[in-house]
Scaffold this motif. Structure first.
Motif, mmCIF file in Angstrom:
data_model
loop_
_atom_site.group_PDB
_atom_site.id
_atom_site.type_symbol
_atom_site.label_atom_id
_atom_site.label_comp_id
_atom_site.label_asym_id
_atom_site.label_seq_id
_atom_site.Cartn_x
_atom_site.Cartn_y
_atom_site.Cartn_z
ATOM 1 N N VAL A 1 -12.694 10.435 42.681
ATOM 2 C CA VAL A 1 -12.984 11.211 41.469
ATOM 3 C C VAL A 1 -12.606 12.667 41.705
ATOM 4 N N PRO A 2 -11.615 13.194 41.004
ATOM 5 C CA PRO A 2 -11.231 14.595 41.198
ATOM 6 C C PRO A 2 -12.301 15.545 40.673
ATOM 7 N N GLY A 3 -12.368 16.720 41.298
ATOM 8 C CA GLY A 3 -13.195 17.781 40.752
ATOM 9 C C GLY A 3 -14.562 17.939 41.364
ATOM 10 N N ILE A 4 -14.898 17.157 42.388
ATOM 11 C CA ILE A 4 -16.196 17.279 43.060
ATOM 12 C C ILE A 4 -16.026 18.157 44.300
ATOM 13 N N ASP A 5 -16.930 19.113 44.462
ATOM 14 C CA ASP A 5 -16.874 19.984 45.640
ATOM 15 C C ASP A 5 -17.791 19.512 46.766
ATOM 16 N N ALA A 6 -18.972 19.001 46.415
ATOM 17 C CA ALA A 6 -19.916 18.563 47.440
ATOM 18 C C ALA A 6 -20.828 17.495 46.862
ATOM 19 N N VAL A 7 -21.360 16.652 47.744
ATOM 20 C CA VAL A 7 -22.261 15.574 47.338
ATOM 21 C C VAL A 7 -23.502 15.601 48.221
ATOM 22 N N LEU A 8 -24.671 15.701 47.584
ATOM 23 C CA LEU A 8 -25.931 15.487 48.277
ATOM 24 C C LEU A 8 -26.247 14.004 48.157
ATOM 25 N N VAL A 9 -26.260 13.311 49.283
ATOM 26 C CA VAL A 9 -26.344 11.846 49.312
ATOM 27 C C VAL A 9 -27.782 11.412 49.576
ATOM 28 N N GLY A 10 -28.202 10.341 48.910
ATOM 29 C CA GLY A 10 -29.511 9.752 49.158
ATOM 30 C C GLY A 10 -29.444 8.245 49.246
ATOM 31 N N HIS A 11 -30.607 7.615 49.358
ATOM 32 C CA HIS A 11 -30.813 6.174 49.278
ATOM 33 C C HIS A 11 -30.740 5.443 50.608
ATOM 34 N N ALA A 12 -29.828 5.818 51.498
ATOM 35 C CA ALA A 12 -29.615 5.030 52.718
ATOM 36 C C ALA A 12 -30.514 5.439 53.873
ATOM 37 N N HIS A 13 -31.277 6.530 53.725
ATOM 38 C CA HIS A 13 -32.184 6.996 54.788
ATOM 39 C C HIS A 13 -31.436 7.284 56.088
ATOM 40 N N GLN A 14 -30.287 7.917 55.966
ATOM 41 C CA GLN A 14 -29.474 8.263 57.129
ATOM 42 C C GLN A 14 -29.452 9.778 57.331
ATOM 43 N N GLU A 15 -29.300 10.195 58.581
ATOM 44 C CA GLU A 15 -29.112 11.617 58.873
ATOM 45 C C GLU A 15 -27.624 11.863 59.112
ATOM 46 N N ILE A 16 -26.990 12.512 58.157
ATOM 47 C CA ILE A 16 -25.566 12.833 58.258
ATOM 48 C C ILE A 16 -25.411 14.311 57.938
ATOM 49 N N PRO A 17 -25.344 15.145 58.965
ATOM 50 C CA PRO A 17 -25.271 16.589 58.715
ATOM 51 C C PRO A 17 -24.064 16.998 57.890
ATOM 52 N N GLU A 18 -22.916 16.434 58.201
ATOM 53 C CA GLU A 18 -21.697 16.826 57.497
ATOM 54 C C GLU A 18 -20.663 15.724 57.584
ATOM 55 N N ARG A 19 -20.074 15.390 56.456
ATOM 56 C CA ARG A 19 -18.912 14.519 56.438
ATOM 57 C C ARG A 19 -17.921 15.086 55.431
ATOM 58 N N LEU A 20 -16.687 15.213 55.835
ATOM 59 C CA LEU A 20 -15.633 15.706 54.966
ATOM 60 C C LEU A 20 -14.663 14.573 54.676
ATOM 61 N N VAL A 21 -14.387 14.345 53.404
ATOM 62 C CA VAL A 21 -13.397 13.352 53.007
ATOM 63 C C VAL A 21 -12.380 14.028 52.101
ATOM 64 N N THR A 22 -11.216 13.446 52.034
ATOM 65 C CA THR A 22 -10.143 14.012 51.221
ATOM 66 C C THR A 22 -10.010 13.237 49.922
ATOM 67 N N ASN A 23 -10.061 13.954 48.803
ATOM 68 C CA ASN A 23 -9.861 13.297 47.526
ATOM 69 C C ASN A 23 -8.406 12.836 47.408
ATOM 70 N N LYS A 24 -8.222 11.568 47.086
ATOM 71 C CA LYS A 24 -6.886 10.979 47.086
ATOM 72 C C LYS A 24 -6.025 11.429 45.906
ATOM 73 N N VAL A 25 -6.656 12.031 44.908
ATOM 74 C CA VAL A 25 -5.906 12.491 43.747
ATOM 75 C C VAL A 25 -5.439 13.930 43.931
ATOM 76 N N THR A 26 -6.345 14.802 44.400
ATOM 77 C CA THR A 26 -6.043 16.235 44.477
ATOM 78 C C THR A 26 -5.661 16.707 45.868
ATOM 79 N N GLY A 27 -6.035 15.914 46.893
ATOM 80 C CA GLY A 27 -5.820 16.365 48.261
ATOM 81 C C GLY A 27 -6.858 17.354 48.739
ATOM 82 N N GLU A 28 -7.835 17.694 47.889
ATOM 83 C CA GLU A 28 -8.888 18.640 48.252
ATOM 84 C C GLU A 28 -9.961 17.939 49.087
ATOM 85 N N GLN A 29 -10.589 18.698 49.966
ATOM 86 C CA GLN A 29 -11.694 18.161 50.744
ATOM 87 C C GLN A 29 -12.984 18.176 49.921
ATOM 88 N N VAL A 30 -13.807 17.161 50.151
ATOM 89 C CA VAL A 30 -15.128 17.064 49.535
ATOM 90 C C VAL A 30 -16.149 16.948 50.656
#
Length: 615
Positions: free
Chosen positions: A282-311
């Protein structure tokens, strides 16, 4: 009155604030963007703080143990400690006159999970006028927005709507849609104007998405009223709208785990956990606060496949153990703010004392609930423990099954199913649960059943029962020989839908009421061919034999994706909570006697021979 947990906790640590509190919590200053500074052509750092899966935790207190919360990692829990970290972070930024005030978000599952939240949903419901403890705490801390979690629906729409009304910030859910019109029934997003001293304000769009599994897990609450679109599908619809509404920055608060998977298999056409998939597609997202899985993930960067921008994605564990800190560096480019760098980390709440402001607001509620859960309701002749329930037949799980089957059997009197044999299923939710010999309190009983599930009865055939037990037996790893084995070598086997290992709550033990249901699980055999000698009342179960099975609403609605049960005809559904049935049983009888319901009806074997498992 029993001493409250937070009074204990407040004496344990010296209160620290500001930079010292942040340093103790593990805060590291985010690397500055190369063009940082305070001139008009320089960057501005926008900070966003986040929590998730608070599950009714305000105080660092285990109501089931009547003691300060602790675990093997020595985590602390609760919004009172989160408030200390939030205040320290705000205070630190306030020292920089150029820094914008940080935003504070939550990613859902707020009003269910502890006796504190249960009490004000069922014993003294907030529909009567009392403010929900989580609303009071979150208002005091000053949240800017929160997403709906699936557990928000557990107590029905009246409680949820009242909680929503009590909040001083929006409760977001773009994919919680009217059953008929498809329009959102909660605000889909909110725009927040963040003041930047001497500069144009930053408009932050916050989009909330909840878990589509709610349609399964709380079917009785939402069916014909609310439907739930997919995380990715609704993000594709709403992110452009948030941008068009004027958002410089788009942050999604998503009650959906990082990596694509579904506990409900193919029961829904959209995945349960889809945050990374959303960020990638989904283009246009800068950051995601993730819930539900009860995991500790300080930081994960992924690349949007449409824009090439990091999320940027981050998930702050659960229960207020962690606070996510998102730092977004922005530059003003051609009249608009643009994110040019991003970083996140999590802060550990176990390093700070509780915020007295939050403690003062909720102390009376906490004390009332501590008194309630410690009230004595009966006695038990012999101690019962769930410690070994995942690998051997225990009185603790037999007690749950007895109460469930007994309630369904009595309710079927006078119906066409009255003469059918009644079975029940139970999972080892809480290995730490135990009921002592002697006096029994509400919390002793409640500790055996830590979820707010309701009871249903369905009809199933003997062939379906066997298939159900075979599916459940996937929980075990394949081993051969008599052992002894450590339990970790036998339980929690990985599966395609649970790569880290099948959780205890997705392993079911089945038992009979009037007569025993007996079987062996041969874990030397491959999954799918493990159930041996399945008998009811010492007679082999036939494929077409009819049974009534007492199940919880999570399982009956498809939770865990067990076969047949979600499509089985329902013959009992009075929306009664299983935990309350157990409490009512002890209160009414005055005594729990394991000899009246416990026999060893199932066992683990290897190539037909008994095996030994050490805890």
């Amino acid at each position: 009155m029993t001493d409250s947990g937070e009074r204990t906790t407040m004496t344990r640590r010296t209160a620290i604030g500001g930079a010292a509190a942040l340093a103790a919590a593990g805060f590291q200053t985010a690397p500055a963007y190369a063009g940082s500074g305070h001139g008009h052509d320089k960057t501005v750092r926008l900070s966003v703080l986040g929590t998730t899966d608070l599950h009714g935790n305000v105080f660092n207190w285990d109501y089931f143990k009547n003691a300060e919360y602790d675990d093997s990692a020595h985590n602390d829990i609760g919004l009172a400690k989160i408030s200390t970290l939030v205040t320290a972070y705000r205070d630190q930024l306030a020292q920089d006159r150029h820094a914008p005030r940080p935003l504070l978000l939550d990613a859902g599952d707020t009003i269910q999970g502890t006796p504190l939240s249960y009490y004000f949903a069922k014993i003294e419901p907030i529909t009567g006028g009392h403010i929900h403890p989580m609303a009071a705490a979150m208002n005091a801390i000053g949240y800017d927005a929160a997403a709906l979690g699936n557990h928000e629906f557990n107590y029905g729409l009246d409680i949820l709507r009242r909680f929503q009304q009590q909040l001083k910030f929006p409760l977001l859910g773009a994919n919680a849609q009217d059953w008929t019109t498809g329009l959102p029934v909660f605000p889909p997003y909110v725009l927040k104007k963040v003041h930047v001293p001497g500069r144009a304000p930053i408009t932050v769009g916050i989009l909330g998405l909840t878990n589509p599994g709610t349609a399964i897990w709380d079917k009785a609450v939402v069916e014909n009223k609310i439907k739930f679109g997919g995380i990715v599908e609704l993000a594709k619809l709403w992110v452009p709208r948030v941008r068009k509404a004027g958002a410089d920055v788009v942050i999604v608060s998503a009650h959906s785990g990082m990596d694509t998977s579904s506990s409900y298999g193919d029961a829904l056409p959209v995945p349960e956990n889809a945050s990374v998939l959303m960020a990638e597609t989904v283009p246009g997202i800068d950051a995601v606060l993730v819930g539900h899985a009860h995991q500790e993930i300080p930081e994960r960067l992924v690349t949007n496949k449409v824009t090439g921008e990091q999320v940027l994605l981050t998930e702050p564990l659960k229960w207020g153990m962690r606070l996510s800190v998102i730092d977004l560096d922005l530059q003003h480019v051609r009249g608009c703010w643009k994110v040019v760098s991003r970083h996140s980390q999590v802060l550990n709440a176990n390093s700070v004392a509780a915020d007295p402001k939050v403690v003062d607001v909720l102390q009376k509620d906490h004390d009332k609930v501590v008194g309630y859960v410690n009230s004595k309701i009966g006695t038990c002749k012999e101690a019962m423990s769930a410690a070994t329930a995942p690998w051997e037949d225990t009185a603790a799980l037999d007690f749950i099954n007895f109460v469930q089957a007994d309630a369904v059997s009595k309710a079927l009197a006078g119906t066409p199913q009255a003469n059918l044999p009644v079975l029940a299923i139970a999972a080892p939710f809480n290995r730490a649960a135990k009921i002592p010999a002697g006096e029994v309190s509400v919390r002793d009983v409640a500790g055996l059943y830590i979820f707010d599930n309701t009871l249903l009865g369905v009809t199933m055939t003997g062939a379906q029962i066997k298939a159900y037990l075979e599916f459940s037996a996937r929980y075990y790893k394949q081993v051969s020989g008599p052992g002894p084995f450590p339990s970790s070598d036998v339980t929690n086997a990985p599966t395609p839908t649970a790569p880290p290992g099948t959780p205890d709550y997705n392993y079911d033990v089945m038992g009979g009421l009037a007569k025993p249901l007996t079987y062996k699980i041969d874990i030397a055999k491959a999954a799918g061919a493990r159930i041996l000698d399945l008998q009811y009342g010492q007679v082999a179960v036939t494929d077409d034999q009819q049974f009534v099975v007492a199940v919880n609403n999570y399982r009956q609605s498809g939770g865990g994706n067990f076969p047949h049960v979600s499509k089985a005809p329902v013959v009992y559904n009075r929306q009664v909570e299983i935990r309350q049935l157990m409490i009512d049983y002890v209160t009414a009888t005055g005594e729990v006697d394991p000899a009246t319901f416990h026999t060893t009806d199932w066992s683990l074997v290897s190539n037909g021979a008994p095996i030994v498992i050490n805890s």
